[in-house]
Design a protein around this motif. Structure first.
Motif, short mmCIF file in Angstrom:
data_model
loop_
_atom_site.label_atom_id
_atom_site.label_comp_id
_atom_site.label_asym_id
_atom_site.label_seq_id
_atom_site.Cartn_x
_atom_site.Cartn_y
_atom_site.Cartn_z
N ASN A 1 -34.68 70.45 74.57
CA ASN A 1 -33.19 69.91 74.51
C ASN A 1 -32.32 70.78 75.60
O ASN A 1 -31.50 70.16 76.06
N LEU B 1 -41.93 74.92 66.25
CA LEU B 1 -41.90 73.46 66.94
C LEU B 1 -40.17 73.51 66.98
O LEU B 1 -39.86 72.70 67.84
N GLU B 2 -39.37 73.83 66.01
CA GLU B 2 -38.03 73.93 66.21
C GLU B 2 -37.50 74.65 67.21
O GLU B 2 -36.48 74.21 67.97
N GLN B 3 -38.11 75.76 67.74
CA GLN B 3 -37.68 76.69 68.83
C GLN B 3 -38.31 75.87 70.07
O GLN B 3 -37.34 75.70 71.10
N ASP C 1 -38.43 72.59 70.25
CA ASP C 1 -37.39 71.55 70.54
C ASP C 1 -36.12 71.77 71.27
O ASP C 1 -35.53 71.11 72.00
N LYS C 2 -35.64 73.09 70.81
CA LYS C 2 -34.43 73.61 71.16
C LYS C 2 -34.52 73.99 72.63
O LYS C 2 -33.74 73.58 73.47
N TYR C 3 -35.81 74.67 73.11
CA TYR C 3 -35.81 74.79 74.36
C TYR C 3 -35.88 73.53 75.35
O TYR C 3 -35.36 73.40 76.45
N GLU D 1 -45.67 77.02 61.66
CA GLU D 1 -45.57 75.87 62.84
C GLU D 1 -44.24 75.30 62.84
O GLU D 1 -43.50 74.92 64.12
N GLU D 2 -43.28 75.03 61.83
CA GLU D 2 -42.13 74.40 61.79
C GLU D 2 -40.93 75.25 62.66
O GLU D 2 -40.47 74.52 63.52
N SER D 3 -41.06 76.47 62.61
CA SER D 3 -40.14 77.22 63.19
C SER D 3 -40.51 77.35 64.53
O SER D 3 -39.59 77.21 65.34
N THR E 1 -39.34 77.17 78.75
CA THR E 1 -40.00 75.98 77.96
C THR E 1 -41.48 75.92 78.12
O THR E 1 -42.17 76.05 77.47
#
Length: 195
Positions: free
Chosen positions: A99, A91-93, A95-97, A87-89, A67
């Motif tokens: 979580n 940031l999603e990745q 966030d996944k890391y 940016e969105e993809s 992360t």
């Protein structure tokens, strides 16, 4: 250095506590042997528990490093990410890391809590067993009240013996984990350095 000092202190205490165990063995062999069996059970269980916690900590550290590395890459490449409108993809990745790391940390904490509860249960059953054995030996006339009081008063030292043995094993495992993490960070294959 403080950990080494702590281990040295535990080793010093271990010698004194072993002396107390020898006195208990001399006073009443069945109680002394029961203490030895209880100590072995506790030390083996604590070693099992430490091994599970070690593996769980490794997983948490690995995910946390992943992360941190990903977030560092985002920070370093923020201009390129904005140019690519990605940016969105990213940031999603990220966030996944995060979580995944938090979930693994929560699972590790829950597992440790369950293992600690079992450890407490073993300790309480052990204390009850020793007390019942002392009463039995008193009733049978194999133990005087004075000797029972000596054994009872030194129960803390014998419990400390279990703690000393388990602590030394825990600190060695913790030292190995920290060393592996340090060497992993220094390893260019795991964490490539910018040149």
């Amino acid at each position: 250095s403080s950990k080494l000092l702590y281990i040295a202190e535990r080793l010093f205490n271990l010698v004194g506590d072993l002396g107390v165990l020898l006195v208990v063995l001399n006073i009443n062999l069945p109680i002394g042997i029961t203490y030895i069996i209880i100590i072995l059970i506790n030390v083996l269980y604590d070693k099992y528990r430490d091994n599970i916690n070690y593996k769980n900590s490794e997983k948490v550290y690995e995910l946390s490093d992943k992360t941190s590395g990903f977030i560092s890459e985002i920070v370093r490449g923020i201009k390129d990410i904005k140019i690519l409108n990605a940016e969105e993809s990213f940031l999603e990745q990220a966030d996944k890391y995060m979580n995944d790391t938090n979930t693994e940390r929560l699972n590790a904490n829950n597992t440790d809590e369950k293992l600690s509860t079992i450890s407490s249960l073993i300790r309480e059953i052990s204390n009850m067993l020793i007390n019942l054995l002392m009463v039995y030996e008193l009733i049978k006339g194999n133990l005087s009240i004075e000797s029972a009081l000596i054994i009872y008063n030194y129960k803390g030292n014998i419990n400390s013996l279990k703690y000393d043995l388990s602590s030394i094993n825990f600190w060695i495992s913790d030292f190995v984990l920290c060393s592996n993490r340090t060497y992993g960070i220094l390893d260019d294959n795991k964490f490539p350095k910018e040149k």
